[in-house]
Design an enzyme around this catalytic site. Structure first.
Site, PDB file in Angstrom:
ATOM      1  N   ASP A  26       0.852  -1.183   0.000  1.00 36.08           N
ATOM      2  CA  ASP A  26       0.000   0.000   0.000  1.00 36.08           C
ATOM      3  C   ASP A  26       0.899   1.247   0.000  1.00 36.08           C
ATOM      4  OD1 ASP A  26      -2.871   1.011   0.316  1.00 36.08           O
ATOM      5  OD2 ASP A  26      -1.979   1.835   2.140  1.00 36.08           O
ATOM      6  N   TYR A  55      -2.212  11.398   2.238  1.00 39.54           N
ATOM      7  CA  TYR A  55      -3.055  11.476   1.049  1.00 39.54           C
ATOM      8  C   TYR A  55      -2.994  12.860   0.414  1.00 39.54           C
ATOM      9  CZ  TYR A  55      -5.173   6.924   1.906  1.00 39.54           C
ATOM     10  OH  TYR A  55      -5.372   5.578   2.058  1.00 39.54           O
ATOM     11  N   HIS A  74      -6.555  -6.976  -0.348  1.00 39.37           N
ATOM     12  CA  HIS A  74      -5.556  -5.905  -0.335  1.00 39.37           C
ATOM     13  C   HIS A  74      -4.430  -6.111   0.675  1.00 39.37           C
ATOM     14  CE1 HIS A  74      -4.002  -1.968  -1.073  1.00 39.37           C
ATOM     15  NE2 HIS A  74      -4.405  -1.430   0.066  1.00 39.37           N
TER      16      HIS A  74
END
Length: 304
Positions: free
Chosen positions: A116, A227, A282
């Site tokens: 990730d 982010y 994931h």
């Protein structure tokens, strides 16, 4: 490395291949302080977690590696039990954190395994410190600047597939902080379970630990800052990709999430890429740790 042991009674203890609690310490590096765990002997391997996780994500994989490797598991800048500085959440700066940590620990060369956001940071680590990084494992990640942003758009295709709705939400200043405060558990539990093929692998101890860390002062702010640096990351990655990586890259995906796209992404930025897709979602190291280790160990051995 100092040797401050967790107690065996600690609910969140990570253990090595012998069942011995791993060591834990802090290091002042690159203008911040990182918490990290370590165990094992042999060539060093650094494991970089994603969001909304911490180094605890690697608790199942670490003992499958520590009989052959020295395994270093940092909490990334602003995450886990690391400090929460005001700035420095672009992937290049966060990769320099890890390079400084590994240098301080005396490791001149090492393997990098990232998942990730940890994989995004791992890519920048390989780009910026090519003499130190011997091989890169890029697991279940999209790379800013290479179609990551397109998955945030509200389109019929995304709505039926990989729609990263939360990225745009996180970009809005102040409102996410207001809405998430007091609801960290609900958000983290939803995100983690919804992205897995096997949601039961999101065990209570892991969720408790992730919620604890992201509920710390600055925890959500730091998560959002990662982010919010994504457009800067995209610029950094496009610039870096003008010269492709020559070191070996292993791209790992889960067929219920990013899957074979991991290999395609890496082939745009590196020459020597192999790929593998697991029957998983994931979070490979929590969903299929034994299967992941079975693929990872030969790759590390071949490039040690």
């Amino acid at each position: 490395m100092k040797q401050a042991l967790f107690t065996k009674e600690d609910k969140y203890t990570m253990v090595d291949h012998q069942g011995t609690p791993v060591h834990s310490d802090r290091a002042s590096v690159n203008g911040t302080s990182l918490h990290y765990r370590f165990a094992g002997t042999g060539a060093p391997v650094v494991l970089l977690h994603g969001i909304p996780k911490t180094g605890y994500h690697w608790r199942h994989l670490l003992p499958l590696l520590s009989d052959q490797y020295t395994v270093i598991v940092p909490d990334l800048r602003g995450l886990g039990d690391s400090d929460h500085p005001a700035t420095g959440y672009d992937s290049a700066t966060m990769s320099d954190d890890i390079a400084a940590l590994m240098a301080q620990l005396g490791h001149d060369t090492y393997h990098v395994v990232g998942e990730d956001w940890g994989a995004v940071i791992g890519y920048q680590l390989a780009v910026r410190h090519p003499q130190q990084v011997k091989a890169l494992v890029f697991a279940e990640a999209l790379l800013p600047g290479f179609n990551f942003e397109q998955h945030t758009a509200l389109t019929p295709e995304n709505a039926a597939g990989l729609f990263l709705w939360h990225v745009g939400f996180y970009f809005k200043a102040d409102v996410p902080e207001m809405l998430i405060a007091g609801h960290e558990r609900e958000l983290i539990t939803y995100l983690i379970k919804s992205e897995r093929r096997f949601p039961d692998t999101a065990t209570a101890d892991a969720l408790d630990e992730y919620v604890r860390c992201y509920s710390l002062p600055g925890g959500i702010r730091s998560m959002l800052a990662v982010y919010r640096a994504m457009l800067v990351d995209g610029q950094q990655n496009r610039q870096a990709a003008q010269t492709k990586l020559t070191l070996p890259v292993l791209a790992l995906g889960g067929d219920a999430f990013i899957g074979e796209n991991n290999e395609g992404i890496m082939r745009q930025v590196a020459h020597n890429v192999t790929g593998h897709v697991f029957h998983a979602g994931h979070d490979l190291a929590e969903e299929v740790p034994k299967e992941m280790a079975a693929v990872l160990l030969p790759f590390l051995a071949a490039h040690s």
